[in-house]
Design a protein around this motif. Sequence first.
Motif, short mmCIF file in Angstrom:
data_model
loop_
_atom_site.label_atom_id
_atom_site.label_comp_id
_atom_site.label_asym_id
_atom_site.label_seq_id
_atom_site.Cartn_x
_atom_site.Cartn_y
_atom_site.Cartn_z
N SER A 147 0.83 -1.21 0.00
CA SER A 147 0.00 0.00 0.00
C SER A 147 0.86 1.25 0.00
CB SER A 147 -0.92 -0.01 1.22
OG SER A 147 -1.81 -1.10 1.17
N VAL A 148 1.97 1.22 0.73
CA VAL A 148 2.87 2.37 0.74
C VAL A 148 3.46 2.59 -0.64
CG1 VAL A 148 5.07 3.23 1.65
CG2 VAL A 148 3.40 2.18 3.19
N PHE A 149 3.79 1.49 -1.31
CA PHE A 149 4.35 1.61 -2.66
C PHE A 149 3.33 2.21 -3.63
CE2 PHE A 149 4.71 -0.52 -6.88
CZ PHE A 149 5.85 0.13 -7.32
N TRP A 150 2.09 1.68 -3.63
CA TRP A 150 1.09 2.13 -4.60
C TRP A 150 0.51 3.49 -4.25
CZ3 TRP A 150 0.64 0.09 -9.18
CH2 TRP A 150 1.01 -1.24 -9.38
N ARG A 151 0.27 3.75 -2.97
CA ARG A 151 -0.45 4.97 -2.59
C ARG A 151 0.45 6.13 -2.18
NH1 ARG A 151 -5.63 2.76 1.00
NH2 ARG A 151 -6.38 1.22 -0.54
N ILE A 152 1.69 5.85 -1.84
CA ILE A 152 2.57 6.91 -1.36
C ILE A 152 3.74 7.13 -2.31
CG2 ILE A 152 3.97 7.74 0.55
CD1 ILE A 152 1.01 7.45 1.22
N ALA A 153 4.55 6.09 -2.50
CA ALA A 153 5.78 6.25 -3.26
C ALA A 153 5.51 6.58 -4.73
CB ALA A 153 6.63 4.99 -3.15
N LEU A 154 4.60 5.85 -5.36
CA LEU A 154 4.33 6.09 -6.78
C LEU A 154 3.78 7.50 -7.05
CD1 LEU A 154 2.89 2.75 -8.24
CD2 LEU A 154 5.05 3.86 -8.77
N PRO A 155 2.75 7.97 -6.30
CA PRO A 155 2.27 9.33 -6.58
C PRO A 155 3.31 10.42 -6.32
CG PRO A 155 0.63 8.08 -5.34
CD PRO A 155 1.88 7.27 -5.34
N VAL A 156 4.12 10.26 -5.27
CA VAL A 156 5.10 11.29 -4.95
C VAL A 156 6.19 11.36 -6.03
CG1 VAL A 156 6.87 12.01 -3.30
CG2 VAL A 156 4.67 11.16 -2.48
N ALA A 157 6.62 10.21 -6.51
CA ALA A 157 7.69 10.18 -7.52
C ALA A 157 7.15 10.17 -8.94
CB ALA A 157 8.56 8.95 -7.28
N ALA A 158 5.88 10.49 -9.13
CA ALA A 158 5.23 10.32 -10.43
C ALA A 158 5.91 11.12 -11.54
CB ALA A 158 3.76 10.71 -10.33
N SER A 167 9.04 12.11 -12.01
CA SER A 167 10.28 11.48 -12.48
C SER A 167 10.01 10.14 -13.15
CB SER A 167 11.25 11.29 -11.31
OG SER A 167 11.58 12.52 -10.72
N LEU A 168 9.03 9.39 -12.64
CA LEU A 168 8.74 8.08 -13.20
C LEU A 168 8.12 8.20 -14.58
CD1 LEU A 168 7.33 6.26 -10.05
CD2 LEU A 168 9.66 6.27 -10.94
N ILE A 169 7.29 9.21 -14.80
CA ILE A 169 6.72 9.43 -16.13
C ILE A 169 7.83 9.71 -17.13
CG2 ILE A 169 5.34 11.02 -17.50
CD1 ILE A 169 3.66 9.09 -15.93
N GLY A 170 8.83 10.47 -16.72
CA GLY A 170 9.97 10.72 -17.60
C GLY A 170 10.73 9.45 -17.92
N ALA A 171 10.87 8.56 -16.94
CA ALA A 171 11.56 7.28 -17.17
C ALA A 171 10.79 6.42 -18.16
CB ALA A 171 11.76 6.55 -15.84
N VAL A 172 9.48 6.36 -18.01
CA VAL A 172 8.65 5.57 -18.92
C VAL A 172 8.71 6.14 -20.33
CG1 VAL A 172 6.30 4.82 -19.41
CG2 VAL A 172 7.14 4.79 -17.06
N ALA A 173 8.62 7.46 -20.44
CA ALA A 173 8.67 8.08 -21.77
C ALA A 173 10.02 7.85 -22.44
CB ALA A 173 8.39 9.58 -21.64
N PHE A 174 11.09 7.96 -21.66
CA PHE A 174 12.42 7.75 -22.23
C PHE A 174 12.59 6.31 -22.71
CE2 PHE A 174 16.93 6.63 -21.74
CZ PHE A 174 17.49 7.55 -22.62
N SER A 175 12.08 5.36 -21.95
CA SER A 175 12.20 3.95 -22.35
C SER A 175 11.40 3.69 -23.63
CB SER A 175 11.72 3.03 -21.22
OG SER A 175 10.33 3.19 -20.98
N PHE A 176 10.23 4.31 -23.76
CA PHE A 176 9.44 4.12 -24.98
C PHE A 176 10.16 4.68 -26.20
CE2 PHE A 176 6.36 5.60 -28.12
CZ PHE A 176 5.62 4.44 -28.34
N VAL A 177 10.69 5.89 -26.07
CA VAL A 177 11.41 6.50 -27.20
C VAL A 177 12.64 5.67 -27.56
CG1 VAL A 177 12.67 8.55 -27.94
CG2 VAL A 177 10.55 8.81 -26.66
N LEU A 178 13.30 5.13 -26.54
CA LEU A 178 14.50 4.33 -26.77
C LEU A 178 14.20 3.09 -27.62
CD1 LEU A 178 17.55 3.94 -26.04
CD2 LEU A 178 16.76 2.53 -24.14
N VAL A 179 13.19 2.33 -27.24
CA VAL A 179 12.89 1.11 -28.00
C VAL A 179 12.18 1.43 -29.31
CG1 VAL A 179 12.85 -0.38 -25.98
CG2 VAL A 179 10.75 0.78 -26.67
#
Length: 270
Positions: free
Chosen positions: A177-188, A190-202
């Motif tokens: 619950s801490v991972f899904w409800r706390i960590a993910l929203p707070v780091a969202a 930076s994480l969106i940038g990581a996902v976008a970069f990985s998509f452009v890379l492949v």
Amino acid sequence: MRPGRLIGKIILAFAGFMAVFPLAWTAVNSLKNNVDIITRVPRLVFTPTFDNISYIIGRDSVMTGLYNSVISCGVAVLIGVMLGLPAAYAVARYPNRFAGDIQFFVLSLRFLPPVAVAIPLMVIWLQIGLYDTLPALIVTYSLLTISVIMWLAIPAFKAVPKEIEEAAFLDGYGAYSVFWRIALPVAARSLIGAVAFSFVLVWNEFLIALMLSSSNAKTLPIVASELSQQGMNVPWGILNASVVLLSLPPLLFLGVLSGFLNSVFRQKKT
């Protein structure tokens, strides 16, 4: 306005112009006939034509390549998110004596030249009968997306204040619950940038896709490169139209991600 701020805005505007100008020029050339493109003096006034775009859209090989790229890259990014983000959080929040080795191994996957990854995988897919198939591309691309997302997500999760997570544990939240409800929203962000970069890379990956496909699993970059293999009669208008088509999915993907992220933060503010 202060001179320093004015100079900064000028530099920023120049950098933005240098980034946008090649794309805009390519889009303009996709509307030109070949005669208007190969002139020594660029023609700014011309009769636009949509023959190049219609030719690209009407080719079965281009549509097949677009389908293969969308499926292989989309599924690989989804697998990278589902596996890479929890793994990154585990390394960032529950470090052990192997955490440093894991981070180095993940980062070392990006140090290797693509051919060092493609040749062993090509042999493996040939032996098990999956060469030139979408599952082979998806698994191969997943190795890249998982490593990239983990590499970029570990610092993002480390930047999340531990006090917030400790307060959530005191309120009765479990680790998941801490991972899904706390960590993910707070780091969202930076994480969106990581996902976008990985998509452009492949999405832009060429050598690995070239070595792992021959006909059935060709991706859009390979199909676009084949259009230039026509000797001296290079169809520049068609090539520019293929570049436009190749660039649209990443731009749309980034636009959807940024719009989703902005809507989420607007709801939180209200």
